[in-house]
Design a protein around this motif. Structure first.
Motif, PDB file in Angstrom:
ATOM      1  N   ALA A  90       0.904  -1.235  -0.102  1.00 58.62           N
ATOM      2  CA  ALA A  90      -0.078  -0.036  -0.093  1.00 58.62           C
ATOM      3  C   ALA A  90       1.001   1.239  -0.069  1.00 58.62           C
ATOM      4  CB  ALA A  90      -0.789  -0.191   1.270  1.00 58.62           C
ATOM      5  N   HIS A  91       0.677   2.039  -0.864  1.00 57.48           N
ATOM      6  CA  HIS A  91       1.529   3.301  -1.080  1.00 57.48           C
ATOM      7  C   HIS A  91       0.898   4.467  -1.592  1.00 57.48           C
ATOM      8  CE1 HIS A  91       1.770   2.841  -5.528  1.00 57.48           C
ATOM      9  NE2 HIS A  91       1.812   1.632  -5.277  1.00 57.48           N
ATOM     10  N   GLU A  92      -0.514   4.478  -1.786  1.00 55.19           N
ATOM     11  CA  GLU A  92      -1.032   5.337  -2.723  1.00 55.19           C
ATOM     12  C   GLU A  92      -1.044   6.807  -2.230  1.00 55.19           C
ATOM     13  OE1 GLU A  92      -2.175   2.414  -2.319  1.00 55.19           O
ATOM     14  OE2 GLU A  92      -2.291   1.603  -4.296  1.00 55.19           O
ATOM     15  N   HIS A  93      -1.349   6.725  -0.828  1.00 52.71           N
ATOM     16  CA  HIS A  93      -1.357   8.164  -0.200  1.00 52.71           C
ATOM     17  C   HIS A  93      -0.294   8.831  -0.260  1.00 52.71           C
ATOM     18  CE1 HIS A  93      -5.364   6.678   1.712  1.00 52.71           C
ATOM     19  NE2 HIS A  93      -5.693   8.196   1.679  1.00 52.71           N
ATOM     20  N   PHE A  94       0.846   8.165   0.008  1.00 46.71           N
ATOM     21  CA  PHE A  94       2.347   8.732   0.250  1.00 46.71           C
ATOM     22  C   PHE A  94       2.544   8.991  -1.158  1.00 46.71           C
ATOM     23  CE2 PHE A  94       6.852   8.303   0.327  1.00 46.71           C
ATOM     24  CZ  PHE A  94       7.185   9.192   1.300  1.00 46.71           C
ATOM     25  N   SER A  95       2.371   8.110  -2.505  1.00 49.87           N
ATOM     26  CA  SER A  95       2.628   8.498  -3.510  1.00 49.87           C
ATOM     27  C   SER A  95       2.099   9.598  -4.353  1.00 49.87           C
ATOM     28  CB  SER A  95       2.723   7.131  -4.539  1.00 49.87           C
ATOM     29  OG  SER A  95       3.579   6.140  -4.168  1.00 49.87           O
ATOM     30  N   ARG A 101       6.449  17.155   0.556  1.00 53.55           N
ATOM     31  CA  ARG A 101       5.346  16.685   1.735  1.00 53.55           C
ATOM     32  C   ARG A 101       6.042  15.117   2.129  1.00 53.55           C
ATOM     33  NH1 ARG A 101       3.919  18.803   4.850  1.00 53.55           N
ATOM     34  NH2 ARG A 101       1.641  17.834   5.036  1.00 53.55           N
ATOM     35  N   GLN A 102       6.386  14.574   0.972  1.00 59.41           N
ATOM     36  CA  GLN A 102       6.915  13.133   1.731  1.00 59.41           C
ATOM     37  C   GLN A 102       8.156  13.102   2.698  1.00 59.41           C
ATOM     38  OE1 GLN A 102       8.054  11.032  -1.910  1.00 59.41           O
ATOM     39  NE2 GLN A 102       5.878  10.713  -2.608  1.00 59.41           N
ATOM     40  N   THR A 103       9.055  14.107   2.319  1.00 54.02           N
ATOM     41  CA  THR A 103      10.274  14.201   3.407  1.00 54.02           C
ATOM     42  C   THR A 103       9.513  14.771   4.576  1.00 54.02           C
ATOM     43  OG1 THR A 103      10.709  16.502   2.385  1.00 54.02           O
ATOM     44  CG2 THR A 103      11.986  14.474   1.493  1.00 54.02           C
ATOM     45  N   GLU A 104       8.790  15.602   4.643  1.00 58.45           N
ATOM     46  CA  GLU A 104       8.309  16.530   5.693  1.00 58.45           C
ATOM     47  C   GLU A 104       7.333  15.496   6.592  1.00 58.45           C
ATOM     48  OE1 GLU A 104       7.493  20.758   3.726  1.00 58.45           O
ATOM     49  OE2 GLU A 104       5.649  19.713   4.360  1.00 58.45           O
ATOM     50  N   VAL A 105       6.517  14.512   6.042  1.00 54.28           N
ATOM     51  CA  VAL A 105       6.131  13.480   6.802  1.00 54.28           C
ATOM     52  C   VAL A 105       6.894  12.483   7.562  1.00 54.28           C
ATOM     53  CG1 VAL A 105       5.338  11.843   5.273  1.00 54.28           C
ATOM     54  CG2 VAL A 105       3.640  12.207   6.921  1.00 54.28           C
ATOM     55  N   ILE A 106       7.888  12.031   6.710  1.00 55.71           N
ATOM     56  CA  ILE A 106       8.897  11.072   7.296  1.00 55.71           C
ATOM     57  C   ILE A 106       9.588  11.694   8.544  1.00 55.71           C
ATOM     58  CG2 ILE A 106      11.091  10.056   6.937  1.00 55.71           C
ATOM     59  CD1 ILE A 106      10.121   9.323   4.078  1.00 55.71           C
ATOM     60  N   ASP A 107       9.913  12.995   8.460  1.00 59.32           N
ATOM     61  CA  ASP A 107      10.517  13.884   9.548  1.00 59.32           C
ATOM     62  C   ASP A 107       9.608  14.022  10.676  1.00 59.32           C
ATOM     63  OD1 ASP A 107      13.164  14.352   8.136  1.00 59.32           O
ATOM     64  OD2 ASP A 107      12.390  16.397   7.269  1.00 59.32           O
ATOM     65  N   SER A 108       8.288  14.175  10.437  1.00 56.36           N
ATOM     66  CA  SER A 108       7.455  14.325  11.371  1.00 56.36           C
ATOM     67  C   SER A 108       7.278  13.098  12.364  1.00 56.36           C
ATOM     68  CB  SER A 108       5.854  14.943  10.987  1.00 56.36           C
ATOM     69  OG  SER A 108       4.942  15.173  11.928  1.00 56.36           O
ATOM     70  N   PHE A 120       8.786   2.466  -0.416  1.00 55.55           N
ATOM     71  CA  PHE A 120       9.489   2.275  -1.418  1.00 55.55           C
ATOM     72  C   PHE A 120       9.259   3.233  -2.726  1.00 55.55           C
ATOM     73  CE2 PHE A 120       8.564  -2.387  -0.328  1.00 55.55           C
ATOM     74  CZ  PHE A 120       9.926  -2.711  -0.073  1.00 55.55           C
ATOM     75  N   GLY A 121      10.079   3.728  -3.221  1.00 57.06           N
ATOM     76  CA  GLY A 121      10.131   4.877  -4.301  1.00 57.06           C
ATOM     77  C   GLY A 121      10.623   5.913  -3.677  1.00 57.06           C
ATOM     78  N   CYS A 122      10.999   6.033  -2.341  1.00 50.29           N
ATOM     79  CA  CYS A 122      11.347   7.251  -1.764  1.00 50.29           C
ATOM     80  C   CYS A 122      12.854   6.810  -1.039  1.00 50.29           C
ATOM     81  CB  CYS A 122      10.625   7.738  -0.496  1.00 50.29           C
ATOM     82  SG  CYS A 122      11.164   9.157   0.352  1.00 50.29           S
ATOM     83  N   GLU A 123      13.843   7.700  -1.637  1.00 48.60           N
ATOM     84  CA  GLU A 123      15.338   7.552  -1.165  1.00 48.60           C
ATOM     85  C   GLU A 123      15.625   8.435   0.011  1.00 48.60           C
ATOM     86  OE1 GLU A 123      16.829   4.737  -1.865  1.00 48.60           O
ATOM     87  OE2 GLU A 123      14.934   4.193  -2.977  1.00 48.60           O
ATOM     88  N   TYR A 124      14.812   9.139   0.774  1.00 51.02           N
ATOM     89  CA  TYR A 124      15.032  10.153   1.905  1.00 51.02           C
ATOM     90  C   TYR A 124      14.982   9.352   3.126  1.00 51.02           C
ATOM     91  CZ  TYR A 124      14.510  14.113   5.053  1.00 51.02           C
ATOM     92  OH  TYR A 124      14.755  14.989   5.863  1.00 51.02           O
ATOM     93  N   PHE A 125      16.375   9.215   3.647  1.00 47.49           N
ATOM     94  CA  PHE A 125      16.708   8.670   4.989  1.00 47.49           C
ATOM     95  C   PHE A 125      17.275   9.704   6.006  1.00 47.49           C
ATOM     96  CE2 PHE A 125      16.458   5.306   1.808  1.00 47.49           C
ATOM     97  CZ  PHE A 125      15.571   4.377   2.196  1.00 47.49           C
ATOM     98  N   PRO A 126      16.705  10.280   6.742  1.00 43.46           N
ATOM     99  CA  PRO A 126      17.032  11.501   7.478  1.00 43.46           C
ATOM    100  C   PRO A 126      17.928  10.876   8.921  1.00 43.46           C
ATOM    101  CG  PRO A 126      14.703  11.216   7.758  1.00 43.46           C
ATOM    102  CD  PRO A 126      15.111  10.017   6.843  1.00 43.46           C
ATOM    103  N   ALA A 127      17.731   9.496   9.184  1.00 39.64           N
ATOM    104  CA  ALA A 127      18.402   9.082  10.379  1.00 39.64           C
ATOM    105  C   ALA A 127      18.912   7.519   9.791  1.00 39.64           C
ATOM    106  CB  ALA A 127      17.263   9.111  11.494  1.00 39.64           C
ATOM    107  N   LYS A 128      19.635   7.255  11.133  1.00 38.94           N
ATOM    108  CA  LYS A 128      20.147   5.722  10.845  1.00 38.94           C
ATOM    109  C   LYS A 128      18.812   4.792  10.304  1.00 38.94           C
ATOM    110  CE  LYS A 128      20.185   4.528  15.844  1.00 38.94           C
ATOM    111  NZ  LYS A 128      21.146   4.171  16.776  1.00 38.94           N
ATOM    112  N   THR A 129      18.912   3.426  10.064  1.00 45.58           N
ATOM    113  CA  THR A 129      18.079   2.625   9.713  1.00 45.58           C
ATOM    114  C   THR A 129      18.444   1.229  10.535  1.00 45.58           C
ATOM    115  OG1 THR A 129      19.182   1.736   8.034  1.00 45.58           O
ATOM    116  CG2 THR A 129      17.605   3.628   7.423  1.00 45.58           C
TER     117      THR A 129
END
Length: 525
Positions: A90-95, A101-108, A120-129
């Motif tokens: 499932a990815h429709e809302h994020f995509s 806004r994608q990066t902002e919601v991950i940060d939030s 998947f499809g987003c390559e924004y990794f603001p912290a360790k995984t």
């Protein structure tokens, strides 16, 4: 309560869409409508916006400041809940969110919860995984959760397939000691997918109990067990209409970052009708997709490149052979900087949605400072474009040629090579189009065409200019194992329908019946 919310959601969907339509009412009436909607209780607006479909949910922020605030307040929870369905992809809302806004919601989410699953499809990794070591102790539990199978020891292939569907290395976490535990708990409580089947050498027809299945296996398992897999699927008693093959890259088979897909080959039994091919590379071993990358997957109608995040180069004509491809998901190619000439030339069956995905892909490469999209020479372009069809599909191109006083057919080739392919414009008939079948499925078109000197020419013209707008069928929609004789035998009530026909006519008639009615009535075949 749910019914009320659903009805309000429908009302607000119409309101949000109306916001983008040309204004027909007076400014005061429009303002009145917005004011009335905006003065609904804030909690009710948030509740209803949460019920909107993904496209409308993303647009709802444009209706008014109140709606934007309500949407933004619930956005982290909507995306987090969607991540719970990662096993369903499932990815429709994020995509549907803009990249910022994608990066902002991950940060939030990271700031609020201490962790966030990067879709998947987003390559924004603001912290360790999370890493392999973090999940080592619970791998058997995660495997059982994902595939419904208990194993105490997982093979290398098991681990790769598990990471491909439940990607712990896409889970970013803060340094808070509690964050890691919460992230692991989130993974173990995602929503299971009962259609998942993990490949094993003992897999048999009795394993296929769902209406839709996804078989997950690695590239080395495919090449090693190709013969037995073909035998297995030929022996199944049902069609493969809703079958997905999820192929996961085993890094040991990759040399210098190049994936020689043709070397492994996919049994033809997998490539029929509505089958979907899903590609993942959780260890990011693949960096290049070579020429004719999917040369052995010609008949697949759906392709999802879910996670090829390390690929930077897609060679020319990589997907040229996919002439029946209709549905396309390229979100896993977010790191591509170089696209060779004619990557999708020949994929004439792409749906409008797939063409939007292709345009988005080209746009992403073009916007990259290092991005390069190569073109082919005009001399060989006619191999991949039919100028007269290109002009029918794209009347603006003909108009531009006439305005410039240029031969339309010559200009069509120039336009396609220069920009048309990057805009994913239709350039020729679908690979599975046959005018005879189009006539058979649309007898009114055939009746009129028969009054003209060149019926087939009119049939092609009508298909290009009217079929999509009128939602007309142009091909038989049949399971891979469908035969007219078996369909008639299993549905004796069709004997009267098909009697007094020649064998060829009966075959066409029964195929048309299944396409129009049988598949929706759940008839056996």
């Amino acid at each position: 309560m749910q019914t009320i919310v659903s009805r309000l959601a429908l009302l607000m969907t119409g309101a949000s869409l109306a916001c983008f339509a040309p204004a027909k009412a007076t400014d005061s009436l429009e303002e009145n409508q917005k004011t009335t909607l905006s003065h609904l209780p804030h909690e009710l607006i948030s509740l209803v916006i949460g019920q909107l479909p993904p496209n409308t949910f993303a647009q709802s922020a444009e209706v008014s400041k109140t709606w934007k605030l309500a949407r933004d307040n619930i956005l982290p929870d909507v995306i987090k809940n969607e991540a719970r369905f990662v096993l369903h992809d499932a990815h429709e809302h994020f995509s549907n969110l803009p990249k910022h806004r994608q990066t902002e919601v991950i940060d939030s989410l990271l700031h609020r919860d201490g962790f966030a699953l990067v879709p998947f499809g987003c390559e924004y990794f603001p912290a360790k995984t999370l890493c392999d070591h973090d999940v080592e102790e619970i791998l058997p539990k995660l495997y059982a959760h994902a595939f419904g199978e208990e194993k105490t020891v997982l093979s290398h292939q098991d681990r790769l397939c598990l990471e491909a569907v439940l990607p712990w290395t896409r889970m970013v976490i803060t340094d808070d000691p509690k964050a890691k535990a919460d992230a692991l708990d989130f993974l173990t409580n995602t929503v299971p997918n009962p259609g998942f089947l993990r490949f094993s050498s003992t897999l048999d027809a009795a394993s296929f109990t769902q209406a839709e299945h996804t078989l997950i296996l690695t590239t080395d398992e495919l090449s090693t067990h190709k013969t037995s897999l073909s035998r297995l699927f030929r022996g199944l008693s049902f069609g493969l209409d809703h079958f997905h093959l999820h192929l996961v890259v085993n890094p040991t088979q990759i040399r210098d970052g190049h994936w020689p897909m043709g070397k492994f080959g996919i049994p033809p039994i997998f490539a029929h009708k509505r089958d979907c091919l899903i590609l993942s590379d959780p260890k990011k071993a693949v960096r290049t997709l070579g020429v004719n990358f999917l040369s052995h997957c010609e008949a697949f109608m759906s392709l999802c490149i879910r996670d090829l995040g390390a690929v930077t180069h897609v060679a020319g004509f990589a997907f040229e052979k996919c002439t029946y491809l209709e549905f396309l998901d390229l979100r896993g190619l977010r790191s591509v900087t170089t696209v060779g000439a004619g990557v999708f030339f020949g994929s004439h069956s792409l749906s409008d949605g797939a063409r939007r995905a292709l345009r988005h892909f080209y746009q992403g490469v073009a916007e990259n400072p290092q991005g390069l999209i190569k073109t082919i020479e005009e001399g060989i372009a006619p191999l991949y474009i039919t100028p007269k069809h290109y002009l029918l599909y794209n009347p603006d191109v003909r108009a531009a040629a006439e305005e410039k006083g240029i031969d339309p057919k010559s200009f069509a080739v120039t336009h396609f090579v220069g920009q048309g392919f990057k805009e994913a414009r239709r350039a020729s008939l679908p690979g599975n189009f046959h005018v005879g079948t189009y006539f058979y499925l649309n007898p009114d078109v055939e009746a009129y065409a028969d009054t003209l000197p060149k019926p087939e020419k009119f049939g092609i013209f009508h298909f290009i200019t009217h079929a999509q707008k009128e939602n007309r069928l142009y091909r038989f929609d049949l399971p891979s194992s469908f035969t007219s004789k078996a369909y008639l035998k299993k549905n004796p009530d069709l004997q009267e329908y098909a009697k007094n026909e020649s064998e060829a006519e009966q075959d066409m008639k029964l195929k048309a019946h299944y396409t129009r009615h049988g598949q929706y009535e759940g008839r056996p075949f």
